[in-house]
Design an enzyme around this catalytic site. Sequence first.
Site: not given
Ligand SMILES: *Cc1c(COP(=O)(O)O)cnc(C)c1O
Length: 360
Positions: A171, A195, A102
């Site tokens: 993030d 999530k 990521w």
């Molecule tokens: C799932 C995830 C993403 C991507 O998220 P989207 O909403 O599908 O763009 C980005 N960073 C991390 C750490 C993730 O787990």
Amino acid sequence: MSRAYNFNAGPAVLPLEILEIAQKELIDFNGTGMSIMEHSHRGKAYDAVHAEAVANLGKLLGVTDDYQVLFLQGGASLQFSMVPMNLLGAGQVADYVNSGAWAGKAIKEAKKVGAVNVLADTSKEIPTNMPDYEALNYTPGAAYVHVTSNETIAGTQIQRFPRTAAPLVADMSSDILSRPLDLKQFGLVYAGAQKNLGPSGVTLVVIRKDLAERAAATLPTMLQYRTHLEENSLYNTPPTFGIYILMLVTRWLLSKGGAAGMEKINQAKAGKLYAAIDNSGGYYRGSAVKAFRSAMNVTWRLPSEALEEKFIKEATALKMIGLKGHRSVGGCRASIYNACPMAAIDALVAHMADFQAKNG
Ligand SMILES: *Cc1c(COP(=O)(O)O)cnc(C)c1O
């Protein structure tokens, strides 16, 4: 009714209580004779939902007057672009840590916008790993420092955030509100909701307000944080149903003692699962170095790929869903976000013991 044990990485498990409330309210929200989905995003019914979502997140995250909660679209993936587009001025450098898949995607997008300095790269290490964040060589005067608090695929998690001179951007898609954080330490945090917070389609951004002023006025209106800040995330039609579910999840989180309450529960869940791995005499092997083990995404291997396949197949037959590791890492992964109940962990640990006894 029989619910699966859902270990999906995202979209992921939601609290059953929340789904039941949503089901009850689906066709007649609060006696209005309409679904919340059918209400105007400028009307009273939705307005109360939106305001409660913002207020609850304010409590859960410790949001003070100098920060603002935003609900955006485009997922965490659009934040990979919006962050540099808004915060990385001409002639400036942004520091990034490449801790995994990521972080790598965030770096790829930032490089399209401006100068990126990769402070450390642990993305190819096996066992999966993270750098010592306190010992990195941060660029003096950097526009910001970007980190990924939890690498969902690798199963690694930052245990202590560094105190950086430049605004820290994180993030937190896969671990937001799974543990307390000191928001003051950050300039901006973002997370796709699917999530730990709710359904897909909503992205949470918490931004220190002064940072929203950095963007050039020529940046497209929808891509400026400023726009969404000024309009309380109602510049255009927000994903109202997703925000409604997110609001219900924030109520649920508050009832569990907020981030501190969740941390206790999450530590107990992850602790049980890692103990099952570590006490298997080497039959199960954790994929991440112990110092950075994630409490959200537990990754491990079996003695062979054939056994991994068999383990996952038999787990699926027992209604344990989503245990296959990401194709880039292999092995098994259990995503055990906030809403994953202890009963799911117990079922998995029992399956692990049983499988080893039969196949060890
Ligand atoms: C799932 C995830 C993403 C991507 O998220 P989207 O909403 O599908 O763009 C980005 N960073 C991390 C750490 C993730 O787990």
